[in-house]
Design a protein around this motif. Structure first.
Motif, PDB file in Angstrom:
ATOM      1  N   SER A 109       1.214   2.124  19.789  1.00 35.98           N
ATOM      2  CA  SER A 109       1.764   1.696  18.491  1.00 35.98           C
ATOM      3  C   SER A 109       1.523   2.769  17.428  1.00 35.98           C
ATOM      4  CB  SER A 109       1.118   0.382  18.051  1.00 35.98           C
ATOM      5  OG  SER A 109       1.449  -0.642  18.964  1.00 35.98           O
ATOM      6  N   ALA A 110       0.342   3.366  17.459  1.00 37.92           N
ATOM      7  CA  ALA A 110       0.061   4.458  16.515  1.00 37.92           C
ATOM      8  C   ALA A 110       1.030   5.618  16.757  1.00 37.92           C
ATOM      9  CB  ALA A 110      -1.382   4.920  16.657  1.00 37.92           C
ATOM     10  N   ALA A 111       1.396   5.827  18.024  1.00 32.20           N
ATOM     11  CA  ALA A 111       2.338   6.909  18.362  1.00 32.20           C
ATOM     12  C   ALA A 111       3.706   6.651  17.718  1.00 32.20           C
ATOM     13  CB  ALA A 111       2.476   7.034  19.873  1.00 32.20           C
ATOM     14  N   ARG A 112       4.136   5.382  17.726  1.00 27.17           N
ATOM     15  CA  ARG A 112       5.428   5.071  17.090  1.00 27.17           C
ATOM     16  C   ARG A 112       5.367   5.415  15.604  1.00 27.17           C
ATOM     17  NH1 ARG A 112       5.435   4.225  21.755  1.00 27.17           N
ATOM     18  NH2 ARG A 112       5.791   6.454  21.540  1.00 27.17           N
ATOM     19  N   LEU A 113       4.213   5.153  14.992  1.00 31.30           N
ATOM     20  CA  LEU A 113       4.072   5.436  13.557  1.00 31.30           C
ATOM     21  C   LEU A 113       4.125   6.939  13.276  1.00 31.30           C
ATOM     22  CD1 LEU A 113       1.273   2.806  12.809  1.00 31.30           C
ATOM     23  CD2 LEU A 113       3.608   2.733  11.901  1.00 31.30           C
ATOM     24  N   VAL A 114       3.421   7.724  14.080  1.00 28.53           N
ATOM     25  CA  VAL A 114       3.412   9.169  13.794  1.00 28.53           C
ATOM     26  C   VAL A 114       4.757   9.804  14.123  1.00 28.53           C
ATOM     27  CG1 VAL A 114       2.408  10.084  15.953  1.00 28.53           C
ATOM     28  CG2 VAL A 114       1.939  11.232  13.779  1.00 28.53           C
ATOM     29  N   ASP A 164       5.225  14.950  -3.225  1.00 24.76           N
ATOM     30  CA  ASP A 164       6.302  13.988  -2.975  1.00 24.76           C
ATOM     31  C   ASP A 164       6.511  13.797  -1.474  1.00 24.76           C
ATOM     32  OD1 ASP A 164       6.436  14.196  -5.677  1.00 24.76           O
ATOM     33  OD2 ASP A 164       8.522  14.859  -5.795  1.00 24.76           O
ATOM     34  N   LEU A 165       6.390  14.889  -0.745  1.00 29.29           N
ATOM     35  CA  LEU A 165       6.529  14.813   0.709  1.00 29.29           C
ATOM     36  C   LEU A 165       5.383  13.975   1.282  1.00 29.29           C
ATOM     37  CD1 LEU A 165       8.444  15.917   2.815  1.00 29.29           C
ATOM     38  CD2 LEU A 165       7.102  18.016   2.902  1.00 29.29           C
ATOM     39  N   VAL A 166       4.200  14.119   0.723  1.00 26.25           N
ATOM     40  CA  VAL A 166       3.061  13.324   1.197  1.00 26.25           C
ATOM     41  C   VAL A 166       3.308  11.835   0.926  1.00 26.25           C
ATOM     42  CG1 VAL A 166       0.594  12.863   0.877  1.00 26.25           C
ATOM     43  CG2 VAL A 166       1.413  15.213   1.009  1.00 26.25           C
ATOM     44  N   ALA A 167       3.907  11.517  -0.220  1.00 28.29           N
ATOM     45  CA  ALA A 167       4.244  10.118  -0.508  1.00 28.29           C
ATOM     46  C   ALA A 167       5.166   9.586   0.583  1.00 28.29           C
ATOM     47  CB  ALA A 167       4.893   9.998  -1.881  1.00 28.29           C
ATOM     48  N   ASP A 168       6.111  10.409   1.020  1.00 31.37           N
ATOM     49  CA  ASP A 168       7.011   9.996   2.098  1.00 31.37           C
ATOM     50  C   ASP A 168       6.266   9.846   3.433  1.00 31.37           C
ATOM     51  OD1 ASP A 168       9.838   9.427   1.757  1.00 31.37           O
ATOM     52  OD2 ASP A 168       9.867  11.305   0.628  1.00 31.37           O
ATOM     53  N   ILE A 169       5.319  10.729   3.676  1.00 32.48           N
ATOM     54  CA  ILE A 169       4.545  10.646   4.923  1.00 32.48           C
ATOM     55  C   ILE A 169       3.754   9.333   4.958  1.00 32.48           C
ATOM     56  CG2 ILE A 169       2.630  11.688   6.223  1.00 32.48           C
ATOM     57  CD1 ILE A 169       3.598  14.441   5.143  1.00 32.48           C
ATOM     58  N   TYR A 170       3.114   8.988   3.840  1.00 32.72           N
ATOM     59  CA  TYR A 170       2.384   7.710   3.792  1.00 32.72           C
ATOM     60  C   TYR A 170       3.345   6.544   3.989  1.00 32.72           C
ATOM     61  CZ  TYR A 170      -2.332   9.273   2.602  1.00 32.72           C
ATOM     62  OH  TYR A 170      -3.584   9.819   2.660  1.00 32.72           O
ATOM     63  N   ASP A 171       4.473   6.623   3.325  1.00 37.44           N
ATOM     64  CA  ASP A 171       5.445   5.537   3.435  1.00 37.44           C
ATOM     65  C   ASP A 171       5.829   5.293   4.899  1.00 37.44           C
ATOM     66  OD1 ASP A 171       7.411   3.912   1.538  1.00 37.44           O
ATOM     67  OD2 ASP A 171       8.547   4.610   3.267  1.00 37.44           O
ATOM     68  N   ALA A 172       6.138   6.383   5.596  1.00 38.15           N
ATOM     69  CA  ALA A 172       6.566   6.258   6.997  1.00 38.15           C
ATOM     70  C   ALA A 172       5.420   5.774   7.884  1.00 38.15           C
ATOM     71  CB  ALA A 172       7.106   7.600   7.495  1.00 38.15           C
ATOM     72  N   GLY A 173       4.201   6.096   7.522  1.00 36.91           N
ATOM     73  CA  GLY A 173       3.055   5.719   8.352  1.00 36.91           C
ATOM     74  C   GLY A 173       2.528   4.326   8.087  1.00 36.91           C
ATOM     75  N   LEU A 174       2.963   3.710   6.998  1.00 36.34           N
ATOM     76  CA  LEU A 174       2.373   2.427   6.600  1.00 36.34           C
ATOM     77  C   LEU A 174       3.312   1.238   6.737  1.00 36.34           C
ATOM     78  CD1 LEU A 174       0.544   3.550   3.338  1.00 36.34           C
ATOM     79  CD2 LEU A 174      -0.552   2.729   5.434  1.00 36.34           C
ATOM     80  N   VAL A 219       0.847  -1.208   0.000  1.00 36.74           N
ATOM     81  CA  VAL A 219       0.000   0.000   0.000  1.00 36.74           C
ATOM     82  C   VAL A 219       0.878   1.252   0.000  1.00 36.74           C
ATOM     83  CG1 VAL A 219      -1.702   1.323   1.298  1.00 36.74           C
ATOM     84  CG2 VAL A 219      -1.982  -1.149   1.040  1.00 36.74           C
ATOM     85  N   ALA A 220       1.990   1.206   0.729  1.00 35.71           N
ATOM     86  CA  ALA A 220       2.924   2.344   0.714  1.00 35.71           C
ATOM     87  C   ALA A 220       3.406   2.585  -0.722  1.00 35.71           C
ATOM     88  CB  ALA A 220       4.101   2.084   1.646  1.00 35.71           C
ATOM     89  N   ASP A 221       3.680   1.503  -1.445  1.00 39.89           N
ATOM     90  CA  ASP A 221       4.089   1.649  -2.843  1.00 39.89           C
ATOM     91  C   ASP A 221       2.964   2.193  -3.717  1.00 39.89           C
ATOM     92  OD1 ASP A 221       6.771   1.057  -3.807  1.00 39.89           O
ATOM     93  OD2 ASP A 221       6.572  -0.779  -2.642  1.00 39.89           O
ATOM     94  N   ILE A 222       1.746   1.756  -3.448  1.00 47.63           N
ATOM     95  CA  ILE A 222       0.614   2.240  -4.241  1.00 47.63           C
ATOM     96  C   ILE A 222       0.449   3.749  -4.053  1.00 47.63           C
ATOM     97  CG2 ILE A 222      -1.908   2.124  -4.482  1.00 47.63           C
ATOM     98  CD1 ILE A 222      -1.692  -0.878  -3.691  1.00 47.63           C
ATOM     99  N   TYR A 223       0.538   4.211  -2.797  1.00 46.51           N
ATOM    100  CA  TYR A 223       0.440   5.661  -2.556  1.00 46.51           C
ATOM    101  C   TYR A 223       1.584   6.387  -3.248  1.00 46.51           C
ATOM    102  CZ  TYR A 223      -3.495   5.897   0.698  1.00 46.51           C
ATOM    103  OH  TYR A 223      -4.746   5.882   1.229  1.00 46.51           O
ATOM    104  N   ASP A 224       2.772   5.826  -3.138  1.00 41.41           N
ATOM    105  CA  ASP A 224       3.922   6.471  -3.748  1.00 41.41           C
ATOM    106  C   ASP A 224       3.696   6.674  -5.248  1.00 41.41           C
ATOM    107  OD1 ASP A 224       6.969   7.043  -3.058  1.00 41.41           O
ATOM    108  OD2 ASP A 224       6.887   6.132  -5.048  1.00 41.41           O
ATOM    109  N   ALA A 225       3.223   5.620  -5.920  1.00 46.14           N
ATOM    110  CA  ALA A 225       3.014   5.705  -7.374  1.00 46.14           C
ATOM    111  C   ALA A 225       1.875   6.659  -7.725  1.00 46.14           C
ATOM    112  CB  ALA A 225       2.730   4.309  -7.925  1.00 46.14           C
ATOM    113  N   GLY A 226       0.902   6.794  -6.821  1.00 40.11           N
ATOM    114  CA  GLY A 226      -0.243   7.649  -7.106  1.00 40.11           C
ATOM    115  C   GLY A 226      -0.035   9.113  -6.768  1.00 40.11           C
ATOM    116  N   LEU A 227       1.030   9.423  -6.037  1.00 37.04           N
ATOM    117  CA  LEU A 227       1.211  10.783  -5.542  1.00 37.04           C
ATOM    118  C   LEU A 227       2.368  11.540  -6.180  1.00 37.04           C
ATOM    119  CD1 LEU A 227       0.700  10.141  -1.713  1.00 37.04           C
ATOM    120  CD2 LEU A 227      -0.800  11.487  -3.200  1.00 37.04           C
ATOM    121  N   ARG A 228       3.484  10.857  -6.367  1.00 38.71           N
ATOM    122  CA  ARG A 228       4.714  11.571  -6.731  1.00 38.71           C
ATOM    123  C   ARG A 228       4.613  12.312  -8.052  1.00 38.71           C
ATOM    124  NH1 ARG A 228       8.966  11.269  -3.492  1.00 38.71           N
ATOM    125  NH2 ARG A 228       8.857   9.539  -2.024  1.00 38.71           N
TER     126      ARG A 228
END
Lengths: 399, 399
Positions: free
Chosen positions: B174-179, B198-208, A200-209
């Motif tokens: 656990s959610a706190a560790r993610l944020v 692109d920054l949002v793609a990174d935010i999703y990546d780190a959160g997922l 899912v992280a990859d899916i967001y990455d491809a949909g956003l960048r």
């Protein structure tokens, strides 16, 4: 135009004004003196507003004259100043002690403002069956405007949105490039052992960048990725977990690209292993049905004609699908990327017009498995429709 | 337990049963014979259901006896079989021609089923001011059950959810560790020229992504990332675009980690350049106010006490904030990660109890700029609260 506006405009003021003329003409024909729009997609299409503030009461009012009026939480008026085409005097913010209060309701504040403007009479259209127009909101609004008569306007603006302009189609073509990229990324990454959350992280990455070739980046789709596997793929709306993908299971990926809030959904199924015969048979039936449905998707035909083409093929293969095969798509906010007007099903005799856009949602959800291969389409001036995406229309088998 | 269930359970059957006993006791005290719950968070807490299907009508019914009944679209019954703790005979799916129809409404189907069960009388609680309970749903339900009396149950279950169990607090940790990971990623990546998308793609990546140390991956937060810059940061709910970040602007990042649908929101502000004096002054005031508020956030005190601590500091610095300073948090689905019960504001005299959890939302949205530094907290058994995250409580300045 609003001086605070920084980001490129989705539509020009001329486009908004032209919409308003069409809306008012139809209001007159249908006997509405005023509309109170709660659906964020309708609010956005009419006013330009687009913040994630639909978790508090807000609306756009199309009154008897002049530009629309935006109404929302005081702190979100700042977002309205930056996104709507109207001047500041058409933006009304309500005080914060109306938010999630058990004593006060934002609709009471709205009623007072409508009275100030003399807009408290006549036939007022409200979106009775919209998520963002609660039972309580309706109760307070009707109690607060005793001189008005209320009429249901659910879908009124949604129907106005059904034929897309060339600009809107271009936004959707950009969304199509994004969802193609998302599916290509999935095809590249998916394998036994990969965790759903990582995919899912990859899916967001491809949909956003931002993509240099595209010239833009993506927005958030109105629905999060749906990717259930194996027996869970029988359920169309499960999201994801953090477990590794297993061998010998099919997974469908129901996702959309989103640009300027315009959506192009596309689903594909991936099988990790050798798919069983019943899934291969189902695919054969669905692909035949899609060919027939696409062939029928021409101006002058109806939604039902697409459905008959599709369902007839399924029936020839002895497959029963007891839900609709698609719906109108376009501009949208959560929780749904559908427009909630036309459905591709028997009984929907809406005549297809050039510029109408659909998700031809041909998914099968059986008792212990699921399969989705879908297309998003635009009805052409003549002949078969424009198919937005170019992703092989078949199951990807990774053995 | 449901045999189709594959993913690890969020709660045990014993936990659901214990909740049901507490719910029924309170229903009796407040004169409810039955509850019809439309809020997906409440549905999930009571039944376990969690698909992205709230874009069609659905609910969980707590009847006079036995386990709850899940009601939803026929195709989503498959999702219910896989996620709820009740047996299959407590799952009712309605036929697909009730979906987005102008002739039929799902509530009509529900009324018929409630009559079959003899559940069509007495005092029925409905969530009048919930997004997912539309004006039309209420109209059809009340018309279809003429022998019942309807009472507002907005917030009834939300209030039951306000004190968290140790397991729920662990989900939030656990959610706190993610944020935390999301904010660290932002701090690492943000710079002049980086595109918001692109920054949002990174935010999703780190959160997922699954993290070996954590032992799990993330779920989708109920609100998408909010990250407006410069003058746009005056608006609390704008999302993102695909333009590069500019020098000499402040950007706040309002995001949440989400695990097992439990949310821990956390906001920080980053300034690319030398922040002007008024923003530094504002930060000083906010940090002082947060210290005072956190000091007051103890069992026996009230929500208002936290607010007074915070707002007094702001007032000493001559800063006016005319909106609330926080709200209860926990299990949530879109469009809001708040629980919509307690607010940190003057006038909210709810007594704080151990296990209550809040987003201490101390953001400032002024006319031409914004600043957010917030904390999520849990009220402790005694003394000051548990602060969920460990991210420096100050603006990050990248000059």
């Amino acid at each position: 135009m609003n001086k605070l506006q920084r980001t490129p405009e989705r539509y020009t003021t001329a486009e908004y004004e032209e919409r308003l003329v069409r809306i008012r003409a139809r209001m007159e024909r249908e006997g509405f003196d005023m509309l109170i729009l709660s659906d964020p997609s309708n609010m956005s299409w009419v006013s330009g507003y687009g913040g994630w503030s639909f978790y508090v009461h807000q609306c756009v009012v199309v009154g008897p004259d002049g530009p629309p009026v935006w109404f929302g939480r005081g702190q979100d008026a700042q977002g309205a100043y930056r996104t709507v085409w109207m001047q500041r005097d058409r933006v009304i913010g309500y005080p914060d002690h109306y938010v999630q209060s058990t004593e006060r309701h934002p609709m009471e504040y709205l009623c007072a403002r409508l009275k100030d403007m003399g807009w408290d009479k006549g036939h007022i259209g409200v979106e009775m069956d919209n998520y963002w127009y609660s039972a309580r909101a309706h109760e307070r609004l009707t109690a607060g405007l005793p001189d008005a008569t209320f009429k249901d306007a659910t879908g009124f603006i949604n129907w106005q949105r059904s034929v897309k302009s060339e600009k809107e189609l271009d936004y959707m073509r950009s969304a199509a490039r994004l969802v193609e990229r998302m599916h290509r990324r999935i095809a590249e990454k998916v394998e036994v052992g990969i965790r759903k959350c990582d995919l899912v992280a990859d899916i967001y990455d491809a949909g956003l960048r931002y993509d240099d070739w595209e010239g833009h980046g993506g927005d958030y789709p109105a629905i999060v990725p749906l990717l259930p596997s194996g027996p869970d793929a029988a359920a169309p709306h499960l999201t994801w977990d953090d477990l590794p993908m297993k061998p010998d299971e099919g997974t469908f990926f129901e996702i959309a690209g989103c640009y300027q809030r315009y959506h192009v959904p596309l689903s594909r199924t991936i099988y990790l292993g050798k798919p069983p015969g019943h899934i291969l048979d189902a695919e054969q039936a669905v692909l035949e049905g899609m060919e027939a449905g696409l062939e029928a998707a021409r101006p002058g035909n109806t939604c039902e004609d697409i459905a008959i083409g599709f369902f007839s093929a399924l029936e020839r293969h002895g497959i029963q699908k007891d839900n609709r095969a698609g719906y109108s798509i376009g501009l949208s906010y959560p929780p749904d990327w559908g427009e909630r007007t036309m459905s591709i099903r028997r009984g929907d005799r809406t005549v297809l017009q050039p510029g109408m856009t659909f998700h031809f949602m041909t998914g099968l959800w059986m008792d212990s498995w699921g399969y989705e291969t879908t297309e998003s389409i635009a009805i052409s001036e003549e002949g078969p429709p424009e198919v937005f995406c170019n992703i092989p229309r078949k199951m990807l088998i990774k053995d």
